[in-house]
Enzyme design. Structure first.
Site, PDB file in Angstrom:
ATOM      1  N   GLY A  52       0.818  -1.202   0.000  1.00 53.75           N
ATOM      2  CA  GLY A  52       0.000   0.000   0.000  1.00 53.75           C
ATOM      3  C   GLY A  52       0.852   1.252   0.000  1.00 53.75           C
ATOM      4  CE1 TYR A  59     -10.444   3.387   7.448  1.00 55.40           C
ATOM      5  CE2 TYR A  59     -10.950   5.693   7.893  1.00 55.40           C
ATOM      6  CZ  TYR A  59     -10.029   4.686   7.669  1.00 55.40           C
ATOM      7  OH  TYR A  59      -8.686   4.974   7.674  1.00 55.40           O
TER       8      TYR A  59
END
Length: 290
Positions: free
Chosen positions: A10, A126
């Protein structure tokens, strides 16, 4: 020291790979293809096999909108997997650096930088799952540093800067919200800071929650204007708009500027101004295209 980095493909993981190139420590970079951190047995096996002393957890479910409809997986990766990592390192008397988010705070009602001890009140799946990840770290008793960050971007992967570079190059008009303010964070700056903490030995005795983003404040509209200006995308007319013009299931933080005083005082690390870091990132992107 053997340091396991999760989420290594990432944005932040890639930047840590850059930052750690000349380290005297042994960094072991893993991603989901190498290690499924939602599987506690595999985590323990990886930690024991590699004699891991520290984990830097960059893995996360970060698609804020999709998380509203994919809460189970978001919980698995942002909370349960974090518990697996924390428990595995606690069993070895090791250490953990875990990356969290400004989304652990609420949506509206503040206009001053958020401090680490401010009450959390996530308004999205989230944010709630990331908060439970923080709580799992605390509950494990592992030696840990949790770093909350915001508005992360880099030369790698999908992010706001790269999206706006593309859109302002191809569209005649673009609307961007101006009623959400924060501090853009260049992932390489954060990665450099994390590696500096590890390499300096300042982890020991400084466990706790810290905030890190670049210095300064802007809205998404301001951010987009500077992104476009930096590459000369002047043909696109960028207009400010309110968040309610883009209906969403997610209530995003209206003011998510993070107070970095504790981080700077504890670790003595200089934090660059967001515009300077943006220019560095765009310069690198241009060079990579050449």
């Amino acid at each position: 020291m053997n340091i396991l980095v999760t989420g290594a493909n990432g944005q932040l993981g890639t930047c840590i790979r850059n930052a750690a190139k000349n380290s005297r420590n042994n960094y072991i970079f893993t991603d989901v293809a190498d290690l499924d951190i939602t599987d506690s047995e595999k985590v323990v096996e990886a930690v024991d096999t590699n004699d891991v002393d520290m984990i830097i957890n960059c893995a996360a479910y970060t698609d804020v909108d999709r998380a509203e409809d994919d809460a189970e997986f978001a919980e698995s990766l942002n909370a349960e997997a974090v518990a697996n990592l924390a428990d595995a390192m606690k069993a070895r008397d090791g250490a953990l650096i875990h990356i969290s988010t400004d989304y652990v705070f609420g949506g509206a009602g503040v206009n001053t930088p958020r401090a680490e001890d401010e009450a959390t009140n996530p308004t999205s799946v989230y944010g709630a799952t990331k908060l439970r990840g923080e709580q799992a770290v605390a509950a494990s008793g592992v030696k840990a540093i949790v770093i909350r960050t915001a508005w992360l971007y880099s030369e790698y992967g999908r992010n706001f800067v790269k999206t706006m570079l593309n859109l302002t190059a191809i569209r005649p008009n673009l609307k961007v919200v101006f009623d959400q303010a924060g501090s853009p964070t260049y992932a390489q700056d954060l990665a450099d800071a994390i590696v500096a903490i590890v390499e300096s030995g300042k982890f020991e005795g400084n466990e706790g929650i810290y905030h890190y983003s670049n210095e300064g404040v802007c809205s998404w509209y301001d951010f987009t204007q500077l992104i476009a200006a930096e590459v000369g995308n002047t043909a696109c007319r960028i207009e400010p708009c309110r968040s309610d013009e883009f209906p969403s299931k997610v209530v995003r933080p209206a003011y998510s500027v993070l107070d970095k005083t504790k981080f700077k005082t504890t670790f003595g690390i200089n934090i660059p101004f967001w515009l300077d870091s943006l220019k560095t990132c765009i310069k690198n992107l241009k060079e990579n295209e050449a």
